[in-house]
Design an enzyme around this catalytic site. Structure first.
Site, short mmCIF file in Angstrom:
data_model
loop_
_atom_site.label_atom_id
_atom_site.label_comp_id
_atom_site.label_asym_id
_atom_site.label_seq_id
_atom_site.Cartn_x
_atom_site.Cartn_y
_atom_site.Cartn_z
N HIS A 75 0.83 -1.21 0.00
CA HIS A 75 0.00 0.00 0.00
C HIS A 75 0.87 1.26 0.00
CE1 HIS A 75 -4.08 1.66 1.52
NE2 HIS A 75 -3.38 2.64 0.96
N LEU A 78 2.54 6.52 -4.92
CA LEU A 78 3.73 7.07 -5.57
C LEU A 78 3.45 8.42 -6.23
CD1 LEU A 78 5.41 3.90 -7.15
CD2 LEU A 78 6.12 5.15 -5.11
N ARG A 79 2.18 8.75 -6.37
CA ARG A 79 1.72 10.09 -6.81
C ARG A 79 1.97 10.43 -8.28
NH1 ARG A 79 -1.59 10.28 -2.65
NH2 ARG A 79 -0.74 11.09 -0.74
N ASN A 109 -4.78 6.27 -7.11
CA ASN A 109 -5.36 7.63 -7.03
C ASN A 109 -4.37 8.70 -7.48
OD1 ASN A 109 -3.81 7.24 -4.68
ND2 ASN A 109 -5.17 8.45 -3.39
N ASP A 167 -8.66 2.91 -3.40
CA ASP A 167 -8.13 3.47 -2.16
C ASP A 167 -8.13 4.99 -2.13
OD1 ASP A 167 -6.77 3.04 0.45
OD2 ASP A 167 -5.31 4.32 -0.53
N HIS A 194 -10.88 0.03 0.73
CA HIS A 194 -10.77 1.17 1.64
C HIS A 194 -12.14 1.25 2.33
CE1 HIS A 194 -9.85 5.56 2.54
NE2 HIS A 194 -11.16 5.51 2.71
N ASN A 294 -6.19 9.03 7.08
CA ASN A 294 -7.51 8.43 6.87
C ASN A 294 -7.37 6.93 6.61
OD1 ASN A 294 -10.22 8.13 6.46
ND2 ASN A 294 -10.13 8.70 4.30
N ASP A 321 0.86 2.42 3.81
CA ASP A 321 -0.02 3.49 3.33
C ASP A 321 0.80 4.78 3.17
OD1 ASP A 321 -2.09 5.00 2.41
OD2 ASP A 321 -3.32 4.88 4.22
#
Ligand code: DOR
Length: 439
Positions: A75, A78-79, A109, A167, A194, A294, A321
Site C-alpha cells: 500500500h 507514488l503520486r 489515485n 483506495d 478502503h 484516513n 499506506d
C-alpha cells in the site's frame, strides 16, 4: 554483478530457516544459501571464503545482523502521474529502497487515475527506467474512482496490475462491490477495500470522541470503518471473491475479521499500518496535520487490539499506506490539510518495536512484511530460495535510528514520528542483485 552476504542471521520462513548463513548472489538471483552452523557445512569449502578471494565479488559482512527477504509494501502512493510535487516514481521507490522494501504496490489515485492499461503501462515504463525497486501497480475498481462504473479489470491485469482498489475512497455501491469481488475471483486478483462509510464518516478529520469534541474538530466514528468491513466480508462470502482489507484501524474491525476467519472465509486478508499500532489520536492534540490520516488515529484500546490482531494472525500484513504530501499542504489549517503519512522510511523501525515489545518474533515480522504480501499479490517474492530474485534487506538490530524527516529520500516529510528513536534500521537493501548501502 556478484555478491556475497556473509555471516548474517537469515530469517526465511518459507524455507524454515532462522540461522547464520552465507548467501551467494549472481545474475540478480540467489545462487546458494549455505548454513554456517552444521558440521556438514564446515566440511564443505565455504563459498564465502572462496568468493572473497575472487575478483568481481562484492562481499557484505552481515555479522550480528538480520538478513531477510526484501520487504513488499502492499500500500503505497507514488503520486505519479499527476502529483509530482508530492512524490515521483523515482523518489518514492528511492524511499522504499531506503526503507528496506524491494517491491511496492502503488495505489491508483493518481491524475489521471490508473483505471486503464495505458496508465498502468506508463507507471511500469517509468519504473523500469527510474525505479529503485519493483513497482506493482494497483488498478482502480471503478472508472475515475468515481464509484459508478467498473474499470476494465482484464485489460489492466494484462498490462501488469496485481490488484484492484479505489483506495482513498470507498466503493459505496454494494452491487458494484459485489461485481468487483466476482471479477476478482475470475481474475484471481485481490480487491483491496478502503473501508469507510462516507455518510457516517461525515467528512470527519479525526477520530470521534472526547478529544474531537475538546479540539472542536469533526470526528469520524470507528463504525464508519467497521460497517464497511462487515459489508465487504459479507460480499466476499456471497461471491467467493478475494478481499483484502486496507489500513485496519479499529478494535471492532479486528474483531469482525477475526470472526470471519474463524468461519473459514479463506479469501479474506487484512493489513494495518505502523501508525495504527504505534500512536493514538493524542498525536493530533496540538493540531499537528502530520498526524492527520484516513482512517484516523484511534484510541489506546484500538492500538492494543491491532497489536493482538498482528500477534494472533488476524492481520496478515503490515503495509505503510505511504501517503506523501507537500509541506505547504500539510502546514495549512488542520481541517483543510490532506490526510496521509510518509511511511516508507520509518516502517521497519516501528515494526521492530513490536519485536522489542514481544508482540512479534522476527519470523512473524518477515511474514507480515514479505511472505504474506508476496502471497497476496502473487509476485513470487518473500523468500531467498535458490533461483529467486536476489531481493533482500539487511537490518542492523544494534543501530538505533533517530527519525529526521529532513533526511528522507521521499519528497513527503509528513511524519508524526520526527525525533523518535527507533530500535533498528535497514543498512543494506539488495534489489535484483543491485546493492544499496545506507550509511
Ligand atoms: O491518509 C490517507 N491518505 N488515506 C488514504 O486512504 C489516501 C491517502 C492519500 O492518497 O493521501
Amino acid at each position: 554483478m556478484k555478491a556475497l552476504v556473509q555471516n548474517g542471521r537469515l530469517i526465511d520462513p518459507l524455507q524454515g530457516i532462522d540461522e547464520i548463513c552465507d548467501i551467494h548472489i549472481e545474475g540478480g538471483r540467489i545462487q546458494e544459501v549455505r548454513k554456517r552452523g552444521g558440521a556438514e557445512a564446515r566440511k564443505k569449502k565455504n563459498p564465502a571464503v572462496r568468493a572473497a578471494r575472487l575478483p568481481g565479488y562484492q562481499v557484505i559482512d552481515a555479522t550480528g545482523m538480520y538478513v531477510v527477504p526484501g520487504l513488499i509494501d502492499l500500500h503505497v502512493h507514488l503520486r505519479e502521474p499527476g502529483f509530482e510535487h508530492k512524490e515521483t516514481i523515482k523518489t518514492g521507490t528511492g524511499a522504499a529502497a531506503r526503507g528496506g522494501f524491494t517491491s511496492v504496490c502503488c495505489m491508483p489515485n493518481t491524475r489521471p487515475v490508473n483505471d486503464n492499461a495505458s496508465v498502468t503501462e506508463f507507471i511500469l515504463s517509468k519504473a523500469r527506467v527510474e525505479g529503485s525497486c519493483s513497482v506493482l501497480p494497483i488498478g482502480a475498481i471503478t472508472k475515475g474512482q468515481k464509484g459508478e462504473e467498473l474499470a476494465e479489470f482484464s485489460l489492466m491485469r494484462e498490462a501488469g496490475c496485481v490488484a484492484f482498489s479505489d483506495d482513498g475512497r470507498p466503493v459505496m455501491d454494494s452491487l458494484l462491490m459485489r461485481r468487483a469481488l466476482e471479477y476478482s475471483r475470475v481474475h484471481d486478483l485481490p480487491v483491496i477495500s478502503h473501508c469507510e462509510d462516507l455518510a457516517l464518516a461525515a467528512s470527519g478529520v479525526m477520530n470521534e470522541g472526547l478529544l474531537s469534541v475538546t479540539l472542536g474538530l469533526r470526528g469520524t466514528p470507528a463504525q464508519a470503518e467497521e460497517i464497511m468491513v462487515a459489508r465487504d466480508i459479507s460480499l466476499a462470502e456471497l461471491t467467493g471473491g478475494r478481499l483484502h482489507i486496507a489500513h485496519v484501524s479499529t478494535a471492532g474491525s479486528v474483531e469482525i475479521i477475526r470472526a470471519a476467519k474463524r468461519r473459514g472465509i479463506a479469501d479474506v486478508t487484512a493489513e494495518t499500518c505502523p501508525h495504527y499500532f504505534s500512536i493514538t489520536e493524542e498525536a493530533v492534540r496540538e493540531y499537528d496535520a502530520n498526524a492527520k490520516v484516513n482512517p484516523p488515529l484511534r484510541r489506546q484500546s484500538d492500538v492494543e487490539a491491532i497489536r493482538e490482531g498482528l500477534r494472533d494472525g488476524v492481520i496478515d500484513a503490515i503495509a505503510t499506506d505511504h501517503a506523501p504530501h507537500h509541506r505547504d499542504e500539510k502546514e495549512g489549517e488542520f481541517d483543510l490539510a490532506p490526510s496521509g503519512i510518509s511511511g516508507l522510511e520509518t516502517a521497519v523501525g516501528l515494526a521492530m518495536r513490536l519485536v522489542a515489545d514481544g508482540v512479534l518474533s522476527m519470523t512473524m515480522l518477515v511474514e507480515k512484511m514479505a511472505v504474506n504480501p508476496a502471497r497476496i499479490v502473487g509476485n513470487g517474492g518473500g523468500t531467498l530460495k535458490p533461483g529467486a530474485d536476489a531481493d533482500l534487506v539487511i537490518i542492523d538490530p544494534r543501530r538505533e535510528y533517530r527519525v529526521d524527516a529532513g533526511d528522507f529520500a521521499s519528497k513527503g516529510r509528513n511524519t508524526p514520528f520526527g525525533g523518535w528513536l527507533l530500535p533498528a534500521v535497514p543498512v543494506v537493501t539488495i534489489w535484483k542483485g543491485k546493492v544499496y548501502t545506507w550509511e
